[in-house]
Design a protein around this motif. Structure first.
Motif, PDB file in Angstrom:
ATOM      1  N   MET A 211       0.811  -1.219   0.000  1.00 56.56           N
ATOM      2  CA  MET A 211       0.000   0.000   0.000  1.00 56.56           C
ATOM      3  C   MET A 211       0.843   1.267   0.000  1.00 56.56           C
ATOM      4  SD  MET A 211      -3.014  -0.982  -0.459  1.00 56.56           S
ATOM      5  CE  MET A 211      -3.801   0.633  -0.296  1.00 56.56           C
ATOM      6  N   LEU A 212       2.072   1.190   0.484  1.00 52.47           N
ATOM      7  CA  LEU A 212       2.958   2.352   0.354  1.00 52.47           C
ATOM      8  C   LEU A 212       3.112   2.735  -1.108  1.00 52.47           C
ATOM      9  CD1 LEU A 212       5.868   1.683   2.900  1.00 52.47           C
ATOM     10  CD2 LEU A 212       4.205   3.554   3.001  1.00 52.47           C
ATOM     11  N   TYR A 213       3.355   1.740  -1.948  1.00 56.55           N
ATOM     12  CA  TYR A 213       3.470   1.995  -3.387  1.00 56.55           C
ATOM     13  C   TYR A 213       2.122   2.385  -3.992  1.00 56.55           C
ATOM     14  CZ  TYR A 213       8.281   0.320  -3.782  1.00 56.55           C
ATOM     15  OH  TYR A 213       9.635   0.190  -3.678  1.00 56.55           O
ATOM     16  N   TYR A 214       1.106   1.610  -3.704  1.00 56.14           N
ATOM     17  CA  TYR A 214      -0.207   1.841  -4.309  1.00 56.14           C
ATOM     18  C   TYR A 214      -0.701   3.268  -4.011  1.00 56.14           C
ATOM     19  CZ  TYR A 214      -5.115   1.103  -5.551  1.00 56.14           C
ATOM     20  OH  TYR A 214      -6.362   1.202  -6.112  1.00 56.14           O
ATOM     21  N   ASN A 215      -0.633   3.668  -2.770  1.00 58.52           N
ATOM     22  CA  ASN A 215      -1.118   5.000  -2.401  1.00 58.52           C
ATOM     23  C   ASN A 215      -0.260   6.103  -3.005  1.00 58.52           C
ATOM     24  OD1 ASN A 215      -3.238   3.959  -0.873  1.00 58.52           O
ATOM     25  ND2 ASN A 215      -2.036   3.917   1.017  1.00 58.52           N
ATOM     26  N   ALA A 216       1.067   5.875  -3.075  1.00 62.73           N
ATOM     27  CA  ALA A 216       1.955   6.877  -3.667  1.00 62.73           C
ATOM     28  C   ALA A 216       1.665   7.036  -5.156  1.00 62.73           C
ATOM     29  CB  ALA A 216       3.412   6.482  -3.449  1.00 62.73           C
ATOM     30  N   PHE A 217       1.365   5.923  -5.839  1.00 60.83           N
ATOM     31  CA  PHE A 217       1.023   6.011  -7.254  1.00 60.83           C
ATOM     32  C   PHE A 217      -0.298   6.747  -7.449  1.00 60.83           C
ATOM     33  CE2 PHE A 217       3.512   1.818  -7.958  1.00 60.83           C
ATOM     34  CZ  PHE A 217       4.700   2.523  -8.017  1.00 60.83           C
ATOM     35  N   GLN A 218      -1.268   6.510  -6.585  1.00 63.11           N
ATOM     36  CA  GLN A 218      -2.529   7.246  -6.682  1.00 63.11           C
ATOM     37  C   GLN A 218      -2.311   8.743  -6.445  1.00 63.11           C
ATOM     38  OE1 GLN A 218      -5.157   6.111  -7.909  1.00 63.11           O
ATOM     39  NE2 GLN A 218      -5.074   3.886  -7.667  1.00 63.11           N
ATOM     40  N   ASP A 219      -1.420   9.076  -5.514  1.00 62.96           N
ATOM     41  CA  ASP A 219      -1.082  10.490  -5.288  1.00 62.96           C
ATOM     42  C   ASP A 219      -0.480  11.104  -6.545  1.00 62.96           C
ATOM     43  OD1 ASP A 219      -1.957  10.237  -2.685  1.00 62.96           O
ATOM     44  OD2 ASP A 219       0.063  10.081  -1.815  1.00 62.96           O
ATOM     45  N   PHE A 220       0.374  10.335  -7.219  1.00 61.18           N
ATOM     46  CA  PHE A 220       0.985  10.815  -8.470  1.00 61.18           C
ATOM     47  C   PHE A 220      -0.080  11.036  -9.539  1.00 61.18           C
ATOM     48  CE2 PHE A 220       2.791   9.926 -12.672  1.00 61.18           C
ATOM     49  CZ  PHE A 220       3.800  10.878 -12.723  1.00 61.18           C
ATOM     50  N   PHE A 221      -1.005  10.106  -9.665  1.00 64.81           N
ATOM     51  CA  PHE A 221      -2.068  10.264 -10.656  1.00 64.81           C
ATOM     52  C   PHE A 221      -2.881  11.533 -10.375  1.00 64.81           C
ATOM     53  CE2 PHE A 221      -2.338   5.330 -10.755  1.00 64.81           C
ATOM     54  CZ  PHE A 221      -1.151   5.272 -11.462  1.00 64.81           C
ATOM     55  N   ASP A 222      -3.199  11.758  -9.110  1.00 65.48           N
ATOM     56  CA  ASP A 222      -4.021  12.921  -8.744  1.00 65.48           C
ATOM     57  C   ASP A 222      -3.302  14.234  -9.028  1.00 65.48           C
ATOM     58  OD1 ASP A 222      -6.055  11.267  -7.883  1.00 65.48           O
ATOM     59  OD2 ASP A 222      -5.493  11.374  -5.761  1.00 65.48           O
ATOM     60  N   LYS A 223      -2.009  14.299  -8.752  1.00 65.18           N
ATOM     61  CA  LYS A 223      -1.261  15.549  -8.911  1.00 65.18           C
ATOM     62  C   LYS A 223      -0.738  15.747 -10.327  1.00 65.18           C
ATOM     63  CE  LYS A 223      -1.543  16.714  -4.548  1.00 65.18           C
ATOM     64  NZ  LYS A 223      -2.427  17.833  -4.134  1.00 65.18           N
ATOM     65  N   HIS A 224      -0.637  14.676 -11.093  1.00 68.72           N
ATOM     66  CA  HIS A 224      -0.061  14.780 -12.434  1.00 68.72           C
ATOM     67  C   HIS A 224      -1.038  14.362 -13.524  1.00 68.72           C
ATOM     68  CE1 HIS A 224       4.264  15.719 -11.642  1.00 68.72           C
ATOM     69  NE2 HIS A 224       3.901  15.323 -10.431  1.00 68.72           N
TER      70      HIS A 224
END
Length: 280
Positions: A211-224
């Motif tokens: 989930m560290l990776y999964y959530n960080a990737f979702q954060d990237f999608f939201d900001k980028h």
């Protein structure tokens, strides 16, 4: 002869295209003009691989992290010029490298997920839009430094599973004082934080690490990615070690976010080499 460099904050891939189209390569330390002076970069560049080519290189194509402003690009060019005073030097953003390597001459969204993160909307010829990339303190969602920072924050605040914390202590002799020393007093804190991603990847069968990776990737999608027009209709490609070695999680997170993943590469250097071979 042409020298090509793809440089992130942690490592640089160098390729030489010889006149007979033979290719030689080398991997060295990374550079970033936001965190290093021209002199510091020049000192790091003075290793045998480059120095031995001093009189042979005619043109350099350097793609690097932090090379998004003329002043920073000039600092990199000045560092290279200390070794190659006669060469023509071209310095461009690492986003251009990602776009050329993954999209070629087709439109798409190109992303970098390495130590840091970045993205661009590419029309097949040029970059037409980008998102802010304010570095590891204010940005870099989805990058290794961002993920490692969350991991270390959880360590300090006792918010990770006890078995994971025990293993981290045993393997790294880690404690809060050591973390603060590296983050606040040692050079390249982003590299230090990103270095824990190897451990996280080795344990991604553990739900916490996954989930560290999964959530960080979702954060990237939201900001980028989700900030680009019609992003759902465009192929999205990635370069960088975080994307490549965790592509299973990245593809799952992308599918959940209705993002179409095209290509995931560890490094754009092979694509850049093909791109520049046409110049010989």
């Amino acid at each position: 002869m042409i020298l090509i460099a793809d440089s992130g904050s942690s490592k640089t891939d160098w390729r030489v295209i010889h006149r007979d189209r033979r290719i030689s390569q080398h991997r060295g330390v990374g550079f970033n003009p936001y965190y290093q002076t021209s002199q510091e970069m020049a000192e790091e560049m003075r290793h045998d691989f480059l120095v031995n080519l001093e009189s042979e290189i005619e043109e350099i194509f350097y793609y690097g992290a932090g090379c998004s402003a003329p002043q920073r690009n000039q600092e990199v060019a000045d560092a290279l010029r200390t070794i190659f005073p006669e060469a023509k030097i071209n310095v461009d953003h690492d986003l251009s490298a990602a776009a050329h390597a993954t999209c070629g001459h087709q439109p798409g969204i190109a992303c970098i997920l390495g130590t840091g993160s970045n993205s661009c909307d590419y029309d097949g010829i040029r970059i037409i839009d980008t998102r802010p990339a304010p570095g590891f303190i204010l940005g870099d969602q989805g990058g290794g430094g961002y993920i490692g920072r969350q991991f270390l924050m959880d360590f300090i605040n006792d918010e990770m599973p006890a078995d994971i914390k025990e293993e981290v202590i045993e393997k790294y002799k880690l404690d809060a004082i050591t973390i603060q020393e590296h983050v606040y007093r040692q050079p390249f804190p982003n590299r230090y934080m990103a270095s824990f991603c190897r451990f996280i990847s080795e344990h991604k069968s553990n739900p916490y690490c996954y989930m560290l990776y999964y959530n960080a990737f979702q954060d990237f999608f939201d900001k980028h990615i989700k900030k680009y027009k019609c992003y759902e209709e465009k192929p999205v490609s990635f370069v960088g070690s975080i994307a490549y070695y965790n592509s299973d999680i990245l593809r799952k997170a992308s599918a959940d976010a209705n993002i179409h993943v095209n290509i995931i590469l560890e490094s754009p250097i092979a694509g850049l080499t093909l791109y520049h071979q046409e110049l010989l």
